[in-house]
Enzyme design. Structure first.
Site, PDB file in Angstrom:
ATOM      1  N   HIS A   6     -54.997  31.645  12.200  1.00 41.60           N
ATOM      2  CA  HIS A   6     -55.035  32.846  12.974  1.00 41.60           C
ATOM      3  C   HIS A   6     -56.201  33.533  12.782  1.00 41.60           C
ATOM      4  CE1 HIS A   6     -52.635  35.787  15.092  1.00 41.60           C
ATOM      5  NE2 HIS A   6     -53.340  36.776  14.438  1.00 41.60           N
ATOM      6  N   GLU A   7     -56.553  33.817  11.662  1.00 44.45           N
ATOM      7  CA  GLU A   7     -57.842  34.826  11.750  1.00 44.45           C
ATOM      8  C   GLU A   7     -58.965  34.066  11.882  1.00 44.45           C
ATOM      9  OE1 GLU A   7     -57.114  37.833  11.328  1.00 44.45           O
ATOM     10  OE2 GLU A   7     -55.136  37.583  10.712  1.00 44.45           O
ATOM     11  N   HIS A  19     -59.477  34.706  15.981  1.00 43.99           N
ATOM     12  CA  HIS A  19     -60.276  35.853  15.965  1.00 43.99           C
ATOM     13  C   HIS A  19     -61.648  35.777  15.781  1.00 43.99           C
ATOM     14  CE1 HIS A  19     -56.510  37.895  17.031  1.00 43.99           C
ATOM     15  NE2 HIS A  19     -56.052  37.936  15.569  1.00 43.99           N
TER      16      HIS A  19
END
Length: 455
Positions: free
Chosen positions: A22-23, A26
């Site tokens: 997920h990170e 980003h």
């Protein structure tokens, strides 16, 4: 204790993979559009480990509280920014780039799920065929006329190939209707139609015991009640049981099949059982006290023995489901889309009261499922990981301030009003979002605790 550690490790690995993916979504998009990243953190709170890497000296951190993570970028709203870094500040990027950065996290989780499904569908997985066991009396399955050994061919007209597909299709139907039509082949090789009521799980929630409440169970072949293996340091070993022992009775009740042994032992956690057996032609009697083991919030007994591995019976019960590369990719995309849409529908139905809030699970239940799936094998664990990744991606896209979806909502408003949302509005939104998130976590923890104590 070893089971607890096994479950904890399985949960920790799943959580780490999901958070990092997920990170990374980003992070990679932020770097791609030129935003400077100051910190990449797995977890919150006090750093347990930190290092600096990359041309920007990004700080990579593993923190004490592991439920989540974050990417900290250069942003004038969060502190002073060096003059040379101003052009690379997040808040100075065009709104389209900010949307891409924020959406990249949830999208990365959905991409991960798709890749996992693609690999599984392409490689092929051995799965149980949708063979039904004899249902308990007074259950929905018994009322539908289901018989032992029936093979499910279709669910409301849609073909089904495995036990896992059957579970998913019934789960999907239970969210929309009160009954479902099963096309089966019975033991006489006749095609029959069974109308199964789903009302038993509509209101009480579709948790790990849902199939039990419907009276549906996986058919298992009739194996002889002979011990093929006795685990070291188990209750059976402590009682003196040996491989080759044939169990004839438990607490005076006649034992005919391996299933009879399993039923008697599971029903007696921590209670001494009198076991009659045959060993080398001699009758013997022993006392065995099954260990009490937690299974999805319910205490069951285990003595640490295994049945004879009947290869022919196993072949009759299982099937290998696989697809060529391109059809596998198409099926993976469809699987991710359907489960994402289903997650949204379930959330909507919970909000309007059509589906019980007991369906929400917290970290305890998720850890339990992680451990169980890991014990079943790599394929099951990867499917669990894909499902949780989808849930994480969809939940993060909800328009709730503090989540990625809340930030996307702000940017949509910014596009419409041709100007950023005021700091006061964002501050109030953050408070509301935090309150909603805490309430959701409270529900999840309550459900976890309720499952632990009530089963």
């Amino acid at each position: 204790m070893s089971t607890f550690i096994h479950y904890l490790v399985a949960f920790a690995i799943a959580l780490a993979v999901l958070v990092v993916v997920h990170e990374l979504g980003h992070f990679l998009v932020a770097r791609w559009v030129g935003v400077k990243v100051l910190r990449f953190s797995v977890g919150f709170g006090q750093p347990l480990w930190r290092r600096r890497f990359g041309r920007d000296g990004t700080e990579w951190v593993i923190a004490a509280f592991p439920l989540g993570g974050y990417v900290k970028m250069v942003d004038e709203r969060e502190g002073s920014v060096a003059v040379e870094d101003l052009p690379r500040s997040f808040n100075r990027r065009p709104v389209g780039q900010r949307i891409a950065i924020v959406a990249a996290g949830p999208v990365a989780n959905l991409v991960l799920a798709t890749l996992i499904y693609w690999g599984l569908f392409w490689h092929g997985t051995e799965e149980f065929r949708p063979l039904l066991a004899a249902p308990p009396a007074m259950s929905a399955a018994a009322a539908a006329g289901i018989e032992d050994g029936e093979l499910v061919r279709k669910v409301d007209g849609a073909p089904v190939r495995s036990w896992q597909e059957l579970r998913w299709m019934l789960l999907r139907e239970a969210a929309e209707s009160d009954s479902v039509e099963l096309e089966v082949i019975n033991g006489r090789q006749e095609i029959a139609i069974r109308h199964l009521s789903l009302s038993a799980v509509r209101e009480s929630g579709w948790d790990g015991e849902a199939f039990d409440r419907l009276g549906l169970g996986l058919h298992r072949p009739s194996l002889p009640p002979v011990l093929a293996k006795v685990m070291r340091n188990s209750a059976a070993a402590a009682a003196g049981l040996l491989p080759g022992d044939e169990i004839t009775a438990i607490d005076g009740l006649e034992i005919r099949t391996w299933a009879d042994i399993v039923a008697a032992v599971r029903a007696a956690p921590g209670r001494a059982l009198t076991v009659d057996l045959q060993r080398s032609g001699q009758s013997m009697r022993m006392t065995v006290t099954p260990a009490a083991v937690d299974e999805r919030g319910r205490e069951v007994g285990r003595i640490g023995v295994a049945a004879i591995d009947d290869a022919r019976a196993r072949a009759d019960m299982t099937t290998v489901v696989s697809h060529p590369p391109l059809p596998a990719l198409a099926k993976a995309l469809r699987e991710t889309w359907e489960k994402s849409a289903f997650t949204l529908r379930m959330i909507g139905k919970m909000i309007v009261g059509e589906v019980s809030w007991r369906n929400i699970s917290g970290p305890v239940t998720i850890a339990d499922y992680a451990g169980q799936s890991a014990q079943l094998g790599v394929g099951y664990y990867l499917k669990f990981l894909a499902l949780i990744s989808i849930s994480l991606g969809v939940l993060n896209l909800l328009p709730i301030p503090i989540l990625d979806g809340g930030h996307l909502l702000y940017y949509l408003i910014e596009i419409i009003k041709r100007g950023p949302v005021s700091e006061r509005t964002m501050e109030v939104g953050q408070r509301v979002g935090l309150a909603l998130l805490l309430m959701l976590m409270a529900f999840a923890f309550y459900n976890d605790i309720n499952r632990l104590f009530s089963g």
